[in-house]
Design an enzyme around this catalytic site. Structure first.
Site, PDB file in Angstrom:
ATOM      1  N   LYS A   1       0.841  -1.205   0.000  1.00 47.73           N
ATOM      2  CA  LYS A   1       0.000   0.000   0.000  1.00 47.73           C
ATOM      3  C   LYS A   1       0.877   1.258   0.000  1.00 47.73           C
ATOM      4  O   LYS A   1       0.642   2.187  -0.768  1.00 47.73           O
ATOM      5  CB  LYS A   1      -0.896   0.005   1.243  1.00 47.73           C
ATOM      6  CG  LYS A   1      -1.608   1.326   1.464  1.00 47.73           C
ATOM      7  CD  LYS A   1      -2.521   1.313   2.667  1.00 47.73           C
ATOM      8  CE  LYS A   1      -1.907   1.824   3.949  1.00 47.73           C
ATOM      9  NZ  LYS A   1      -1.633   3.262   3.980  1.00 47.73           N
ATOM     10  N   ASN A   2       1.885   1.259   0.881  1.00 49.33           N
ATOM     11  CA  ASN A   2       2.664   2.484   1.029  1.00 49.33           C
ATOM     12  C   ASN A   2       3.778   2.635  -0.012  1.00 49.33           C
ATOM     13  O   ASN A   2       4.688   3.442   0.142  1.00 49.33           O
ATOM     14  CB  ASN A   2       3.204   2.602   2.457  1.00 49.33           C
ATOM     15  CG  ASN A   2       2.067   2.837   3.455  1.00 49.33           C
ATOM     16  OD1 ASN A   2       0.933   3.144   3.057  1.00 49.33           O
ATOM     17  ND2 ASN A   2       2.349   2.681   4.735  1.00 49.33           N
TER      18      ASN A   2
ATOM     19  N   ARG B   1      -4.494  10.477   3.765  1.00 48.57           N
ATOM     20  CA  ARG B   1      -3.244  11.205   3.973  1.00 48.57           C
ATOM     21  C   ARG B   1      -2.331  11.066   2.754  1.00 48.57           C
ATOM     22  O   ARG B   1      -1.601  11.963   2.393  1.00 48.57           O
ATOM     23  CB  ARG B   1      -2.566  10.623   5.219  1.00 48.57           C
ATOM     24  CG  ARG B   1      -1.184  11.118   5.510  1.00 48.57           C
ATOM     25  CD  ARG B   1      -1.202  12.425   6.238  1.00 48.57           C
ATOM     26  NE  ARG B   1       0.145  12.929   6.494  1.00 48.57           N
ATOM     27  CZ  ARG B   1       0.390  14.080   7.077  1.00 48.57           C
ATOM     28  NH1 ARG B   1      -0.587  14.853   7.489  1.00 48.57           N
ATOM     29  NH2 ARG B   1       1.639  14.490   7.271  1.00 48.57           N
TER      30      ARG B   1
ATOM     31  N   CYS C   1      -5.984   8.309   8.618  1.00 53.08           N
ATOM     32  CA  CYS C   1      -6.242   7.630   9.876  1.00 53.08           C
ATOM     33  C   CYS C   1      -6.105   8.572  11.060  1.00 53.08           C
ATOM     34  O   CYS C   1      -5.278   9.474  11.055  1.00 53.08           O
ATOM     35  CB  CYS C   1      -5.241   6.490  10.044  1.00 53.08           C
ATOM     36  SG  CYS C   1      -5.584   5.121   8.965  1.00 53.08           S
TER      37      CYS C   1
ATOM     38  N   ARG D   1      -0.687  14.767  12.732  1.00 57.79           N
ATOM     39  CA  ARG D   1      -0.350  14.689  11.317  1.00 57.79           C
ATOM     40  C   ARG D   1      -0.304  16.048  10.602  1.00 57.79           C
ATOM     41  O   ARG D   1      -1.060  16.321   9.670  1.00 57.79           O
ATOM     42  CB  ARG D   1      -1.277  13.706  10.606  1.00 57.79           C
ATOM     43  CG  ARG D   1      -1.353  12.397  11.368  1.00 57.79           C
ATOM     44  CD  ARG D   1      -1.947  11.296  10.569  1.00 57.79           C
ATOM     45  NE  ARG D   1      -0.964  10.595   9.754  1.00 57.79           N
ATOM     46  CZ  ARG D   1      -1.270   9.599   8.939  1.00 57.79           C
ATOM     47  NH1 ARG D   1      -2.512   9.219   8.800  1.00 57.79           N
ATOM     48  NH2 ARG D   1      -0.325   9.010   8.235  1.00 57.79           N
ATOM     49  N   PRO D   2       0.594  16.915  11.050  1.00 57.85           N
ATOM     50  CA  PRO D   2       0.750  18.221  10.392  1.00 57.85           C
ATOM     51  C   PRO D   2       1.441  18.090   9.036  1.00 57.85           C
ATOM     52  O   PRO D   2       1.895  17.000   8.666  1.00 57.85           O
ATOM     53  CB  PRO D   2       1.642  18.993  11.372  1.00 57.85           C
ATOM     54  CG  PRO D   2       2.378  17.955  12.145  1.00 57.85           C
ATOM     55  CD  PRO D   2       1.527  16.716  12.162  1.00 57.85           C
TER      56      PRO D   2
ATOM     57  N   ASP E   1       3.702  20.746   8.003  1.00 57.84           N
ATOM     58  CA  ASP E   1       4.697  21.820   7.988  1.00 57.84           C
ATOM     59  C   ASP E   1       5.978  21.434   7.244  1.00 57.84           C
ATOM     60  O   ASP E   1       6.582  22.257   6.551  1.00 57.84           O
ATOM     61  CB  ASP E   1       5.030  22.240   9.428  1.00 57.84           C
ATOM     62  CG  ASP E   1       5.493  21.063  10.280  1.00 57.84           C
ATOM     63  OD1 ASP E   1       4.785  20.036  10.307  1.00 57.84           O
ATOM     64  OD2 ASP E   1       6.570  21.156  10.892  1.00 57.84           O
TER      65      ASP E   1
ATOM     66  N   ASP F   1       3.385   0.940  12.280  1.00 56.78           N
ATOM     67  CA  ASP F   1       2.198   0.316  11.691  1.00 56.78           C
ATOM     68  C   ASP F   1       1.967  -1.106  12.207  1.00 56.78           C
ATOM     69  O   ASP F   1       0.892  -1.665  11.984  1.00 56.78           O
ATOM     70  CB  ASP F   1       2.319   0.292  10.164  1.00 56.78           C
ATOM     71  CG  ASP F   1       2.394   1.694   9.614  1.00 56.78           C
ATOM     72  OD1 ASP F   1       1.479   2.471   9.896  1.00 56.78           O
ATOM     73  OD2 ASP F   1       3.378   2.028   8.928  1.00 56.78           O
TER      74      ASP F   1
ATOM     75  N   ARG G   1      -9.014  -0.496   3.644  1.00 61.49           N
ATOM     76  CA  ARG G   1      -8.117   0.545   3.119  1.00 61.49           C
ATOM     77  C   ARG G   1      -6.696   0.007   2.926  1.00 61.49           C
ATOM     78  O   ARG G   1      -5.950   0.516   2.095  1.00 61.49           O
ATOM     79  CB  ARG G   1      -8.078   1.745   4.064  1.00 61.49           C
ATOM     80  CG  ARG G   1      -9.325   2.571   4.035  1.00 61.49           C
ATOM     81  CD  ARG G   1      -9.140   3.830   4.828  1.00 61.49           C
ATOM     82  NE  ARG G   1      -7.941   4.538   4.388  1.00 61.49           N
ATOM     83  CZ  ARG G   1      -7.411   5.566   5.021  1.00 61.49           C
ATOM     84  NH1 ARG G   1      -7.957   6.012   6.126  1.00 61.49           N
ATOM     85  NH2 ARG G   1      -6.330   6.153   4.560  1.00 61.49           N
TER      86      ARG G   1
HETATM   87  N1  EPU Z   1       5.289  15.087  10.776  1.00 61.59           N
HETATM   88  C1  EPU Z   1       5.325  16.434  11.075  1.00 61.59           C
HETATM   89  N2  EPU Z   1       5.175  17.343  10.061  1.00 61.59           N
HETATM   90  C2  EPU Z   1       4.981  16.945   8.778  1.00 61.59           C
HETATM   91  C3  EPU Z   1       4.948  15.574   8.458  1.00 61.59           C
HETATM   92  C4  EPU Z   1       5.107  14.657   9.489  1.00 61.59           C
HETATM   93  O1  EPU Z   1       5.488  16.813  12.242  1.00 61.59           O
HETATM   94  O2  EPU Z   1       4.862  17.834   7.925  1.00 61.59           O
HETATM   95  C5  EPU Z   1       5.450  14.105  11.855  1.00 61.59           C
HETATM   96  C6  EPU Z   1       4.196  13.252  12.043  1.00 61.59           C
HETATM   97  O3  EPU Z   1       3.246  13.914  12.847  1.00 61.59           O
HETATM   98  C7  EPU Z   1       4.767  12.016  12.705  1.00 61.59           C
HETATM   99  C8  EPU Z   1       6.149  11.881  12.063  1.00 61.59           C
HETATM  100  O4  EPU Z   1       6.436  13.155  11.471  1.00 61.59           O
HETATM  101  O5  EPU Z   1       4.918  12.219  14.088  1.00 61.59           O
HETATM  102  C9  EPU Z   1       6.290  10.831  11.011  1.00 61.59           C
HETATM  103  O6  EPU Z   1       5.223  10.898  10.072  1.00 61.59           O
HETATM  104  P1  EPU Z   1       5.417  10.604   8.531  1.00 61.59           P
HETATM  105  O7  EPU Z   1       5.253  11.879   7.784  1.00 61.59           O
HETATM  106  O8  EPU Z   1       6.651   9.807   8.326  1.00 61.59           O
HETATM  107  O9  EPU Z   1       4.162   9.688   8.247  1.00 61.59           O
HETATM  108  P2  EPU Z   1       3.352   9.699   6.903  1.00 61.59           P
HETATM  109  O10 EPU Z   1       4.300   9.890   5.796  1.00 61.59           O
HETATM  110  O11 EPU Z   1       2.166  10.566   7.033  1.00 61.59           O
HETATM  111  C10 EPU Z   1       3.576   7.140   6.360  1.00 61.59           C
HETATM  112  C11 EPU Z   1       2.623   6.025   6.097  1.00 61.59           C
HETATM  113  C12 EPU Z   1       1.909   5.661   7.391  1.00 61.59           C
HETATM  114  C13 EPU Z   1       2.957   5.267   8.425  1.00 61.59           C
HETATM  115  C14 EPU Z   1       3.977   6.398   8.608  1.00 61.59           C
HETATM  116  C15 EPU Z   1       5.126   6.062   9.532  1.00 61.59           C
HETATM  117  C16 EPU Z   1       1.945   6.293   3.796  1.00 61.59           C
HETATM  118  C17 EPU Z   1       0.882   6.669   2.851  1.00 61.59           C
HETATM  119  N3  EPU Z   1       1.661   6.430   5.092  1.00 61.59           N
HETATM  120  O12 EPU Z   1       2.785   8.223   6.859  1.00 61.59           O
HETATM  121  O13 EPU Z   1       1.090   4.547   7.086  1.00 61.59           O
HETATM  122  O14 EPU Z   1       2.348   5.006   9.653  1.00 61.59           O
HETATM  123  O15 EPU Z   1       4.543   6.742   7.317  1.00 61.59           O
HETATM  124  O16 EPU Z   1       5.831   4.995   9.052  1.00 61.59           O
HETATM  125  O17 EPU Z   1       3.016   5.870   3.374  1.00 61.59           O
HETATM  126  C18 EPU Z   1      -0.649   3.004   7.405  1.00 61.59           C
HETATM  127  O18 EPU Z   1      -0.202   2.402   6.418  1.00 61.59           O
HETATM  128  O19 EPU Z   1      -1.566   2.513   8.124  1.00 61.59           O
HETATM  129  C19 EPU Z   1      -0.108   4.317   7.729  1.00 61.59           C
HETATM  130  C20 EPU Z   1      -0.712   5.162   8.565  1.00 61.59           C
END
Ligand code: EPU
Length: 431
Positions: free
Chosen positions: A28-29, A99, A123, A128-129, A131, A317, A410
C-alpha cells in the site's frame, strides 16, 4: 465495501489451528506513492502488482478528477495517461479522506507549477501536520497561500533545486520531495531523509526511466532535476507489502499450527522477526518466505519491549498487531510508540476483551499477560488497529464483530477471503 460493513469472527479460543500459505500483496505504502508517477512522465506509465484496496480506489478517483486517464488493464495493472489539460487541484472531499494524497503535491507542483490541495485526512493516529512539506517546497522556491479551504503552492518558473533538511524523517515528505525534484532545475539534496525500502523502489524505477536520484534508502538523497521521464514501456512492479507480511506473521505466531507467508522480503520485517524470536516463537526464514509453527504444547511466550522507530526500527504500523501478541505473552511488556501520539487509543478495545493494558501517557503502555480474550463488538480507529482487532477476534473465545470494515479494507485486500483459506471463520456482514 462501505462504512456499514463489519467482520464477524468466530474465535479459536486460543487454539493454534491455522494452516497453509498466504501470499503478500503489493505494498500500500509504495503503490499510493506511485500514483504520483504519471505527473512525471511525458506519455504514459504502468503500475503492476497493484493491490485492490480502498485507498487505491480513492487515489484513482483523485487522479481522474485531475484529468489523468486511468485504465485498469488487468486485475492488478493500471495504465495512466494524461487525457488533455491536467488540473493542479486535488478534489477536496477525496483528498481529505486519505493522507497519502499529499504525495501528489511534489510531482503536480513541479509539472504544473502550481498545486491546490486541502489538509490531507487519513487515519486518526495523531496530529499529522504538513509543515515539513510546506517548508521543503518553500526551499525549492514555491510560495504558499491559503485560499478558502485550500493550500496553494506556486512556482511560476518551476521548482529550483536546493538543499533541504527534514526536521523529522517523514516518509511521505521524503517521497514527494524526491519525486518533485526530478523535474526541478538543478540539484536538490534531502538530508535526514526517511529510509523506508519503498522509497528505494520508487527511486529505482524513476532512475530506470531517466531520473537522476542517488542515495534513496540512505539519510541523504540527491536528485538532479531534468525533463519529463519516458517509461519506454517499462512498468513499475509494486514491491511486497512488509506491513501485510508482518501482520500475517504476528497472526501466525498466535494462531497457526503451520503457516507460511510467501512473496515477501523477510529482511524488511527483521524487527518483527527478531521481536517474535526473542519472545520464543519458532520461525524459519527463507529468501522470500517466513514459516511459523505452533510451539510445543504448554509453551508460554515471553513478553518483549517494543519501541517503534523509523525504518529499520520496529514499524509503528505493526505496533497494534504486536500488542495483541503481547497480551498472550508472560509478564510485563513495555510498548513505546515514538512516531505518533495518538496510536494507542485502540488498547481500550483490547481491555474490553479481557487484556490488561495500562496506558501511562499517549506514547507509552504496559501490557500484562497472558490474558485470555473474549469476543466483543469493536470498531478500530485506523487501518492497523482495525487489523489488530481482527487478530484479537481470531484468538478470542466466542464471536467478535469488528465494525467499520472500511478501515481494514483501506490497507488489506479481501482479508476475509485470504484468512478464510487458512481456517479463520470470518465473514463480511452488512448492517
Ligand atoms: N510530521 C510532522 N510534520 C509533517 C509531516 C510529518 O510533524 O509535515 C510528523 C508526524 O506527525 C509524525 C512523524 O512526522 O509524528 C512521522 O510521520 P510521517 O510523515 O513519516 O508519516 P506519513 O508519511 O504521514 C507514512 C505512512 C503511514 C505510516 C507512517 C510512519 C503512507 C501513505 N503512510 O505516513 O502509514 O504510519 O509513514 O511509518 O506511506 C498506514 O499504512 O496505516 C499508515 C498510517
Amino acid at each position: 465495501m462501505s462504512h456499514t460493513e463489519s467482520f464477524k469472527i468466530k474465535g479459536l479460543g486460543g487454539k493454534r489451528t491455522l494452516e497453509g500459505t498466504i501470499s503478500v500483496n503489493g505494498a500500500k505504502n509504495a503503490v499510493l506513492q506511485a500514483f504520483a508517477f504519471p505527473f512525471l512522465f511525458k506519455s504514459g506509465v504502468t503500475l503492476e502488482n497493484v493491490p485492490h484496496i480502498e485507498d487505491t480506489d480513492r487515489m484513482t478517483e483523485i487522479l481522474e478528477g485531475m484529468g489523468m486517464g486511468v485504465q485498469k488493464t488487468s486485475a492488478k495493472s493500471f495504465e495512466f495517461k494524461a487525457k488533455g489539460t491536467l488540473s493542479p487541484e486535488l478534489p477536496y472531499e477525496l483528498a481529505r479522506r486519505l493522507r497519502a494524497s499529499i504525495v501528489l503535491i511534489g510531482p503536480v507542483l513541479s509539472r504544473l507549477h502550481e498545486v491546490r490541495f486541502p489538509h490531507p485526512g487519513g487515519c486518526v493516529i495523531g496530529n499529522r501536520p504538513i509543515d515539513i512539506f510546506l517548508d521543503a517546497f518553500a526551499k525549492l522556491g514555491a510560495t504558499l497561500s491559503e485560499e478558502g479551504d485550500y493550500y496553494v503552492l506556486r512556482a511560476p518558473q518551476g521548482l529550483i533545486g536546493a538543499p533541504v533538511y527534514l526536521r523529522v524523517p517523514s516518509v511521505t515528505a521524503t517521497q514527494t520531495l524526491m519525486m518533485g525534484a526530478v523535474l526541478a532545475k538543478g540539484t536538490t539534496t534531502i538530508k535526514n531523509a526517511a529510509l523506508e525500502p519503498e522509497t528505494i523502489a520508487l527511486a529505482d524505477f524513476l532512475n530506470s526511466c531517466g531520473a537522476k536520484i542517488k542515495g534513496a534508502g540512505t539519510p541523504t538523497i540527491t536528485i538532479e532535476g531534468g525533463d519529463l521521464l519516458d517509461s519506454g514501456g517499462k512498468a513499475f512492479n509494486v514491491p511486497p507489502d512488509r506491513l501485510e507480511a508482518g501482520s500475517f506473521l504476528i497472526l501466525g505466531a498466535l494462531a497457526a499450527k503451520d503457516l507460511t507467508i510467501t512473496g515477501c522480503i523477510p529482511e524488511h520485517i527483521d524487527p518483527v522477526i527478531e521481536a517474535l524470536r526473542s519472545a520464543g516463537v519458532p520461525l524459519e526464514v527463507g529468501d522470500s518466505w517466513v514459516r511459523v509453527k505452533s510451539p510445543a504444547e504448554g509453551t508460554l511466550y515471553r513478553g518483549v519491549e517494543i519501541k517503534t522507530h523509523e525504518y529499520p526500527g520496529f514499524p509503528t504500523d505493526l505496533q497494534a498487531p504486536m500488542v495483541v501478541f503481547l497480551t498472550q505473552t508472560e509478564g510485563e511488556s513495555l510498548v513505546f510508540e515514538t512516531i505518533f501520539e495518538g496510536r494507542l487509543g485502540y488498547t481500550e478495545g483490547l481491555n474490553k476483551m479481557g487484556a490488561s493494558i495500562k496506558m501511562w501517557d499517549s506514547h507509552r503502555a504496559t501490557v500484562h499477560g497472558p490474558t485470555p480474550l473474549k469476543g466483543k463488538e469493536l470498531e478500530g480507529p485506523d487501518i492497523r488497529a482495525g487489523l489488530a482487532y481482527v487478530i484479537a477476534g481470531i484468538i478470542a473465545t466466542g464471536e467478535s464483530t469488528i465494525r467499520n470494515a472500511y478501515y481494514v479494507d483501506r490497507g488489506y485486500e479481501d482479508i476475509e477471503g485470504r484468512l478464510g483459506k487458512l481456517g479463520v471463520s470470518i465473514e463480511r456482514v452488512t448492517e
